[in-house]
Design an enzyme around this catalytic site. Structure first.
Site, PDB file in Angstrom:
ATOM      1  N   LYS A  48     -70.424-118.757  54.490  1.00  0.00           N
ATOM      2  CA  LYS A  48     -69.932-117.330  53.933  1.00  0.00           C
ATOM      3  C   LYS A  48     -68.874-116.920  54.721  1.00  0.00           C
ATOM      4  CE  LYS A  48     -71.152-117.404  50.532  1.00  0.00           C
ATOM      5  NZ  LYS A  48     -70.602-118.298  49.516  1.00  0.00           N
ATOM      6  N   GLY A  50     -65.653-117.475  54.720  1.00  0.00           N
ATOM      7  CA  GLY A  50     -64.490-117.280  54.095  1.00  0.00           C
ATOM      8  C   GLY A  50     -63.452-118.587  54.041  1.00  0.00           C
ATOM      9  N   HIS A 110     -69.910-127.466  57.501  1.00  0.00           N
ATOM     10  CA  HIS A 110     -70.439-126.099  58.231  1.00  0.00           C
ATOM     11  C   HIS A 110     -71.284-126.315  59.511  1.00  0.00           C
ATOM     12  CE1 HIS A 110     -69.355-123.432  54.884  1.00  0.00           C
ATOM     13  NE2 HIS A 110     -70.136-124.008  54.260  1.00  0.00           N
ATOM     14  N   SER A 140     -73.283-111.855  51.988  1.00  0.00           N
ATOM     15  CA  SER A 140     -72.606-112.721  51.108  1.00  0.00           C
ATOM     16  C   SER A 140     -73.685-113.922  50.957  1.00  0.00           C
ATOM     17  CB  SER A 140     -71.353-113.342  51.880  1.00  0.00           C
ATOM     18  OG  SER A 140     -70.619-114.364  51.005  1.00  0.00           O
TER      19      SER A 140
HETATM   20  P1  A3P Z   1     -68.511-112.186  49.478  1.00  0.00           P
HETATM   21  O1  A3P Z   1     -69.854-112.654  49.001  1.00  0.00           O
HETATM   22  O2  A3P Z   1     -68.662-111.264  50.539  1.00  0.00           O
HETATM   23  O3  A3P Z   1     -67.548-111.558  48.372  1.00  0.00           O
HETATM   24  P2  A3P Z   1     -67.485-119.415  51.856  1.00  0.00           P
HETATM   25  O4  A3P Z   1     -66.096-119.776  51.186  1.00  0.00           O
HETATM   26  O5  A3P Z   1     -67.379-119.724  53.318  1.00  0.00           O
HETATM   27  O6  A3P Z   1     -68.698-119.552  51.071  1.00  0.00           O
HETATM   28  O7  A3P Z   1     -67.250-117.692  51.772  1.00  0.00           O
HETATM   29  C1  A3P Z   1     -67.294-117.052  50.488  1.00  0.00           C
HETATM   30  C2  A3P Z   1     -66.895-115.579  50.821  1.00  0.00           C
HETATM   31  O8  A3P Z   1     -65.506-115.320  50.939  1.00  0.00           O
HETATM   32  C3  A3P Z   1     -67.355-114.617  49.549  1.00  0.00           C
HETATM   33  O9  A3P Z   1     -67.396-113.557  50.146  1.00  0.00           O
HETATM   34  C4  A3P Z   1     -66.004-114.597  48.841  1.00  0.00           C
HETATM   35  O10 A3P Z   1     -66.053-113.681  47.742  1.00  0.00           O
HETATM   36  C5  A3P Z   1     -65.092-114.740  49.955  1.00  0.00           C
HETATM   37  N1  A3P Z   1     -63.692-114.990  49.396  1.00  0.00           N
HETATM   38  C6  A3P Z   1     -63.273-116.238  48.887  1.00  0.00           C
HETATM   39  N2  A3P Z   1     -62.202-116.209  48.546  1.00  0.00           N
HETATM   40  C7  A3P Z   1     -61.563-115.036  49.014  1.00  0.00           C
HETATM   41  C8  A3P Z   1     -60.139-114.734  48.982  1.00  0.00           C
HETATM   42  N3  A3P Z   1     -59.341-115.209  48.506  1.00  0.00           N
HETATM   43  N4  A3P Z   1     -60.084-113.284  49.575  1.00  0.00           N
HETATM   44  C9  A3P Z   1     -61.270-112.448  50.106  1.00  0.00           C
HETATM   45  N5  A3P Z   1     -62.482-113.090  50.296  1.00  0.00           N
HETATM   46  C10 A3P Z   1     -62.613-114.342  49.582  1.00  0.00           C
END
Ligand code: A3P
Length: 297
Positions: A48, A50, A110, A140
């Site tokens: 989570k 990003g 991860h 998240s």
């Molecule tokens: P949130 O749940 O806070 O919205 P991962 O890819 O490591 O699983 O992380 C997911 C998180 O990154 C989620 O956070 C998701 O919305 C956010 N995310 C994915 N793409 C994004 C983007 N283009 N800009 C900002 N946040 C993004």
């Protein structure tokens, strides 16, 4: 239907000192013996942080011009395989990676640093580590876990938060993960450590830093294309990147994968006392002041 039948949610167990679930350990031999190539790029993170955002950036920086049809026809999780995943009927991450015909191969993981297959170090692969402040990470993760049946059952928010603080999470403790990857950077120069908050604050600057690490020099026009494609609202609509096109283990009607994409959404979840308790505990666990997280920008 693309809905994936999983018998029950998995349970956490101790795996060589780290909390894990079977979907990330069942293919362990193949993971450990994975043969990295010198030009492979590993995108590593605690869940989570990003990860998907950065995976998409890299995919576009490398292949956006060369093969634009990739973006519209191949789901991101096939373009950038998740190394340790082993959740039939989904293909194994190691198999997807072995089948990749691109150069470089982009591979997501991860894994805590000590579990990374040794060939990545031997081949001196470039590694991009993505980190996100723990408060937004745990929020998240909570929403993601509620709807994703590949992950252990979650109880209420306060229990989840306590489990996070105690490292009772898939891939272990956030605190250990970010710290041990940070320490690795001190001795392994092919590691670029980046932050979600920085990307959110100044995407252009972070793209330039990333490109300089990767040895890429995209034109202003190419950079603009990447920026536009990975903007939250665009990625949210992008069926190849928002996980809606793939075999589903999550109910996105309840909470979408592309949920909010903001810094400081934790303020909508932490109570004042949870926040005080968290900060106190954080101070005890994070003694390395060179590694600094921002919980707002
Ligand atoms: P949130 O749940 O806070 O919205 P991962 O890819 O490591 O699983 O992380 C997911 C998180 O990154 C989620 O956070 C998701 O919305 C956010 N995310 C994915 N793409 C994004 C983007 N283009 N800009 C900002 N946040 C993004």
């Amino acid at each position: 239907s693309l809905w994936m039948e999983l018998p029950t949610r998995p349970t956490l167990f101790d795996f060589q000192g780290i909390s894990m679930i079977k979907y990330f350990t069942d293919n362990w031999e193949n993971i450990q013996n994975f043969e990295a190539r010198p030009d492979d790029i590993l995108i590593a993170s605690y869940p989570k942080a990003g990860t998907t955002w950065v995976c998409y950036m890299l995919d576009l920086l490398y292949f956006g011009n060369m093969c634009p049809e990739r973006q519209t026809s191949v789901p991101l999780h096939e373009r950038v395989p998740f190394l340790e995943i082993c959740a039939p009927p989904r293909p194994k991450g190691t198999d997807l990676a072995d089948q990749l015909s691109t150069s470089p191969r982009l591979i997501k993981t991860h894994l805590p640093v000590q579990f990374v297959p040794k060939s990545f170090w031997e081949q001196r692969c470039r590694i991009v580590y993505v980190a996100r402040n723990p408060k937004d990470s745990v929020v998240s993760h909570y929403h993601f876990s509620r709807v994703n049946r590949i992950l252990p059952e979650v109880g209420d928010w306060s229990t989840f938060l306590q489990d996070f603080m105690e490292g009772k999470m898939v891939f272990g403790s956030w605190y250990e993960h970010v710290n041990s990857w940070w320490e690795k950077k001190q001795t392994y120069s092919n590691l670029h450590y980046m932050f979600y908050e920085d990307l959110s604050e100044n995407f252009g600057r972070e793209t330039d830093r990333l490109c300089s690490f990767l040895g890429l020099s995209p034109s202003a026009e190419e950079k603009e294309k990447v920026r536009a494609a990975v903007m939250f609202d665009n990625m949210k609509q992008d069926k190849m990147a928002n996980f809606s096109s793939t075999i589903q283990t999550m109910n996105q009607d309840v909470s979408p994968f592309m949920r909010k994409g903001k810094v400081a959404d934790w303020k909508n979840h932490f109570t004042v006392s949870q926040n005080e308790h968290f900060d106190e505990d954080y101070k005890q666990k994070m003694k390395n002041h060179a590694l600094c997280f921002r919980t707002e920008i």
